[in-house]
Every structure is written in structure tokens, then in C-alpha cells.
Design an enzyme around this catalytic site. Structure first.
Site, short mmCIF file in Angstrom:
data_model
loop_
_atom_site.label_atom_id
_atom_site.label_comp_id
_atom_site.label_asym_id
_atom_site.label_seq_id
_atom_site.Cartn_x
_atom_site.Cartn_y
_atom_site.Cartn_z
N GLU A 94 -31.11 -0.95 -15.54
CA GLU A 94 -31.68 0.19 -14.81
C GLU A 94 -31.17 0.25 -13.38
O GLU A 94 -30.92 -0.78 -12.76
CB GLU A 94 -33.21 0.03 -14.74
CG GLU A 94 -33.87 0.18 -16.07
CD GLU A 94 -35.35 -0.18 -16.03
OE1 GLU A 94 -36.01 0.08 -15.01
OE2 GLU A 94 -35.82 -0.74 -17.03
N CYS A 107 -30.87 1.32 -5.97
CA CYS A 107 -31.37 0.00 -6.34
C CYS A 107 -30.61 -0.40 -7.60
O CYS A 107 -30.67 0.31 -8.60
CB CYS A 107 -32.87 0.10 -6.60
SG CYS A 107 -33.59 -1.39 -7.27
N CYS A 114 -33.82 -11.43 -17.03
CA CYS A 114 -34.00 -12.36 -15.90
C CYS A 114 -34.69 -13.60 -16.45
O CYS A 114 -35.49 -13.51 -17.38
CB CYS A 114 -34.88 -11.70 -14.83
SG CYS A 114 -35.16 -12.73 -13.38
N CYS A 118 -41.34 -14.63 -13.22
CA CYS A 118 -42.47 -14.19 -12.39
C CYS A 118 -43.50 -13.49 -13.27
O CYS A 118 -43.16 -12.63 -14.08
CB CYS A 118 -42.00 -13.25 -11.27
SG CYS A 118 -40.83 -14.03 -10.16
N CYS A 121 -43.90 -9.48 -13.49
CA CYS A 121 -42.69 -8.66 -13.51
C CYS A 121 -42.26 -8.34 -14.94
O CYS A 121 -42.28 -9.21 -15.82
CB CYS A 121 -41.59 -9.42 -12.77
SG CYS A 121 -40.03 -8.53 -12.74
N CYS A 339 -39.26 -1.72 -12.22
CA CYS A 339 -37.99 -1.99 -12.86
C CYS A 339 -38.20 -2.88 -14.06
O CYS A 339 -39.06 -3.75 -14.06
CB CYS A 339 -37.07 -2.68 -11.86
SG CYS A 339 -35.61 -1.73 -11.67
N1 SAH Z 1 -35.11 -11.12 -8.51
C1 SAH Z 1 -35.22 -10.45 -7.25
C2 SAH Z 1 -35.27 -8.93 -7.41
C3 SAH Z 1 -36.50 -8.53 -8.15
S1 SAH Z 1 -37.26 -6.97 -8.08
C4 SAH Z 1 -36.46 -10.92 -6.54
O1 SAH Z 1 -37.25 -11.64 -7.12
O2 SAH Z 1 -36.61 -10.60 -5.36
C5 SAH Z 1 -37.71 -6.56 -6.49
C6 SAH Z 1 -39.15 -6.85 -6.06
O3 SAH Z 1 -40.14 -6.25 -6.91
C7 SAH Z 1 -39.46 -8.31 -6.04
O4 SAH Z 1 -40.10 -8.61 -4.83
C8 SAH Z 1 -40.38 -8.49 -7.21
O5 SAH Z 1 -41.16 -9.64 -7.09
C9 SAH Z 1 -41.16 -7.19 -7.16
N2 SAH Z 1 -41.85 -6.85 -8.41
C10 SAH Z 1 -41.55 -7.21 -9.66
N3 SAH Z 1 -42.43 -6.70 -10.55
C11 SAH Z 1 -43.31 -5.98 -9.83
C12 SAH Z 1 -44.45 -5.20 -10.16
N4 SAH Z 1 -44.88 -5.09 -11.42
N5 SAH Z 1 -45.11 -4.58 -9.16
C13 SAH Z 1 -44.68 -4.69 -7.88
N6 SAH Z 1 -43.63 -5.41 -7.50
C14 SAH Z 1 -42.94 -6.05 -8.45
#
Ligand code: SAH
Length: 353
Positions: A94, A107, A114, A118, A121, A339
Site C-alpha cells: 500500500e 507514504c 512485517c 506490534c 498494527c 496501513c
Molecule cells: N515500521 C515502522 C513504520 C510503521 S507505520 C514503524 O514502526 O515506525 C507508521 C506508524 O503507524 C507507526 O508509528 C506505527 O506504530 C503506527 N501504527 C500502526 N498501526 C496503527 C494503528 N492501528 N493506529 C495508529 N497508528 C498505528
């Protein structure tokens, strides 16, 4: 389809060499690079010899591939466009194009899936399938720009994947995207977001890319962070913030911290005060910024976001303690938000047919 030359991953010098190795004139590299930036198929490359155009065509020996739009959603509210791209091997990723006053920002994803795990996510739910090549990261900008019809002048690596878990390809992408032979996007308009792979943050500080580092902190103490981010068991907050301070001291670039607010997990005023104290302890008067992100609900996960008032209170508490914090404006609220969700939906639909 097998991709025998990953055209978009090549620097100008590498492209010159590759052209020579397939019996074409190296000086064609400059013409080709201009076409690549436009996302042009070989049939449009009218200033190139037919022999070369044929070699690049679909089904030929060295087909040129741009990420293909598998699905597109446009927000009627703010014009944000979300793309689901298909790669040469069918993997789906995406990208999102956002309109800001200072220009259009994309973005991009850096991996298919991944493996960071987390808990809140969507991107990590099916694990990591593979890394994207530097050309596949660049290709998202090229294909989106061609469709969007306006220049994209900023990039955030906040899509699917952990950029520092695909370090070499991401570094090569940075080298290419900022070069005047390619998209020529200024490093000051590029940010990389990481969940905190500490040794790679030290490595990044030694590269010469003045990009913004964003760190997904999401907690004010190890106990809270380990509960939602397994990476914290390997690299705890102390090691992470020391690495961030080193990054600032070497690059002079302000660090940005992302903090996703999850109701009952990390969003109390007490946790805001602890966060402020933590950041002050490590950064003193160095400039930092906290980007608060209200959680986007992911159907497979149990977490919820707090109310607007909870978010405001957390932000006000940080600001009152002299920590520069803002709440991220939610772009494209009417289209699939977090995302990883579009990709999961599409994969689930494909499995059901
Ligand atoms: N792997 C990278 C990029 C991830 S996405 C990282 O961890 O930073 C970008 C941001 O969105 C990250 O801060 C991630 O923790 C956050 N994120 C992921 N899922 C989310 C969700 N459901 N709601 C809000 N933020 C989210």
C-alpha cells in the site's frame, strides 16, 4: 513473471553498465532514467531505438515493471488517495498520497508484510513475506505520481514494513530518490519511521542522508512498551533513546516521536507526565517533537482509541510540560485508514475466491 533486471533499482552508473552488457549504448541511460521517472511504458519511449524498447517490453528478455494499481480509493473529504499496488510476483503493498499546503507527500511501504509484531498494527498480522527492492520502493512514487498527475515532493516511510529491517535496499532507495538523475526529492522532505532497531539507528546516523527520523515510541516505560511492542524486549527504551540522541547529535535533525494513543494502555495523564520526564531526561533542551496518533481501529485487534477529550488532554499535558506535541490530523477518514488493512482485505478476498 520473472524479473531479470530490476531496472528501477539501478543508479545511473549501474544502468550504463547494464546497458552495455546487453548490447546497448550506455549514453541511453540518461534518456531511460527520464522515462522511468515518468512511469512510461517502453512503447512511449519514442527517442530510444526499437531494439532497446523491445528488450524492455512485457514478455521480453528484460521486462520493465512498475507497481501496478490493483485498487485505488480517493477521499472525498480531503483528496487523499490510497493505492493498493501489485508487484511483479503478485505481492500487494500500500501507498498513500496526501495533499498538504507545502506539496504532495507519499507514504510508501518498504516490505511486503512485517515481522515486528506490534500488537495494534495490521501490517504485521501475516508476518513478513519479503523485503521490497529499492526499485519497488521508488516505483510506488513513480506509479502514484503518474496516476495522481501532480509532482510528489515529499516521502514518508510509514507504510507497510519496518524500513530498518530492510536496511540496504532502503539506503539504496534513498541514494536514488534524492539524485538529480532520478526523482530528485530533497532529503529534508523525506522521513523514515522505525519501531527502534537500535544498531541500525547508529548506522543511519553515519550515512549522509539528512532525513528526519521518526521513532515509534508509544509508551513511557519499558513495562508498557513491551506489552504492545515485542521489539522492546530486544532494544529497550534506554538503548533506543541513547541511539536517537546520537542521531540528533550527528545529523542535527530534530527527532520526531510517534505515540499512538490506545485507550487504557498508554493514554492516561500520568503516562503523559512520565513521557515528558523521560524525554527531558534523554534530550534536555535538544529539539524534539511528539506526534500523537489516535489509534485506528484494526478489526483483528482488541484495542480501541480514547475519546477526543482524552487525546486533547494527553497533548495539553505534554505541552504544559514544555514538550512540543501535536495530534496528527487524520487524512482520508472516509477511506480504509490504517496501513496494512487494504492489503489484508485484498488477500482475504483472494483466498476466498
Ligand atoms: N515500521 C515502522 C513504520 C510503521 S507505520 C514503524 O514502526 O515506525 C507508521 C506508524 O503507524 C507507526 O508509528 C506505527 O506504530 C503506527 N501504527 C500502526 N498501526 C496503527 C494503528 N492501528 N493506529 C495508529 N497508528 C498505528
Amino acid at each position: 513473471m520473472t524479473q531479470t533486471i530490476d531496472w528501477l533499482s539501478l543508479t545511473r552508473d549501474e544502468l550504463r553498465e547494464v546497458l552495455s552488457s546487453i548490447g546497448e549504448a550506455p549514453f541511453r541511460a540518461d534518456q531511460l532514467l527520464k522515462w522511468f521517472c515518468l512511469g512510461a511504458p517502453p512503447s512511449e519511449m519514442t527517442n530510444l531505438p526499437r531494439s532497446l524498447r523491445e528488450k524492455l517490453s512485457d514478455g521480453a528478455q528484460y521486462p520493465l515493471f512498475y507497481p501496478k494499481i490493483a485498487k485505488k480509493q480517493v477521499s472525498e473529504i480531503d483528496g487523499t488517495v490510497k493505492y493498493l499496488f501489485e508487484l511483479h510476483d503478485g505481492q500487494l503493498i500500500e501507498s498513500v498520497v496526501m495533499k498538504y499546503e507545502h506539496g504532495n507527500t507519499i507514504c510508501v511501504s518498504t516490505q511486503a508484510g512485517c515481522r515486528m509484531g506490534c500488537r495494534f498494527c495490521a501490517s504485521t498480522l501475516g508476518g513478513r513475506i519479503r523485503d521490497l527492492s529499492s526499485g519497488e520502493i521508488l516505483g510506488q512514487i513513480i506509479s502514484a505520481q503518474r496516476d495522481f498527475g501532480e509532482r510528489i515532493s515529499g516521502v514518508v516511510m510509514m507504510g507497510i514494513g519496518e524500513p530498518l529491517d530492510n536496511y540496504d535496499n532502503v539506503m539504496k532507495f534513498l541514494k536514488i530518490v534524492g539524485s538529480k538523475d532520478s526523482l530528485n526529492i530533497g532529503y529534508r522532505h523525506i522521513s523514515l519511521s522505525s519501531c527502534g532497531l537500535v544498531p541500525k539507528i547508529y548506522d543511519l546516523a553515519n550515512e549522509s542522508f539528512p532525513i528526519t527520523l521518526s521513532i515509534s515510541l508509544h509508551a513511557c516505560c519499558d513495562e508498557d512498551r513491551s506489552r504492545i511492542m515485542p521489539v522492546n524486549d530486544k532494544y529497550n527504551i534506554d538503548s533506543l533513546l541513547n541511539a536517537c540522541r546520537d542521531y540528533f547529535d550527528k545529523s542535527g535533525r530534530r527527532i520526531s516521536f510517534e505515540y499512538t494513543l490506545i485507550s487504557g494502555e498508554n493514554d492516561s495523564p500520568e503516562q503523559a507526565r512520565k513521557l515528558a520526564a523521560l524525554l527531558k531526561k534523554y534530550f534536555g533542551s535538544r529539539p524534539i517533537h511528539v506526534n500523537l496518533i489516535p489509534l485506528n481501529h484494526v478489526s483483528e485487534r482488541n484495542f480501541t482509541s480514547g475519546t477526543k477529550q482524552d487525546v486533547k488532554k494527553f497533548c495539553d499535558t505534554l505541552n504544559s510540560l514544555k514538550i512540543n506535541a501535536t495530534v496528527r490530523r487524520r487524512l482520508g477518514p472516509d477511506i480504509d485508514a490504517s496501513c496494512g488493512q487494504l492489503r489484508r482485505k485484498a488477500s482475504a478476498e483472494a483466498e476466498n475466491v
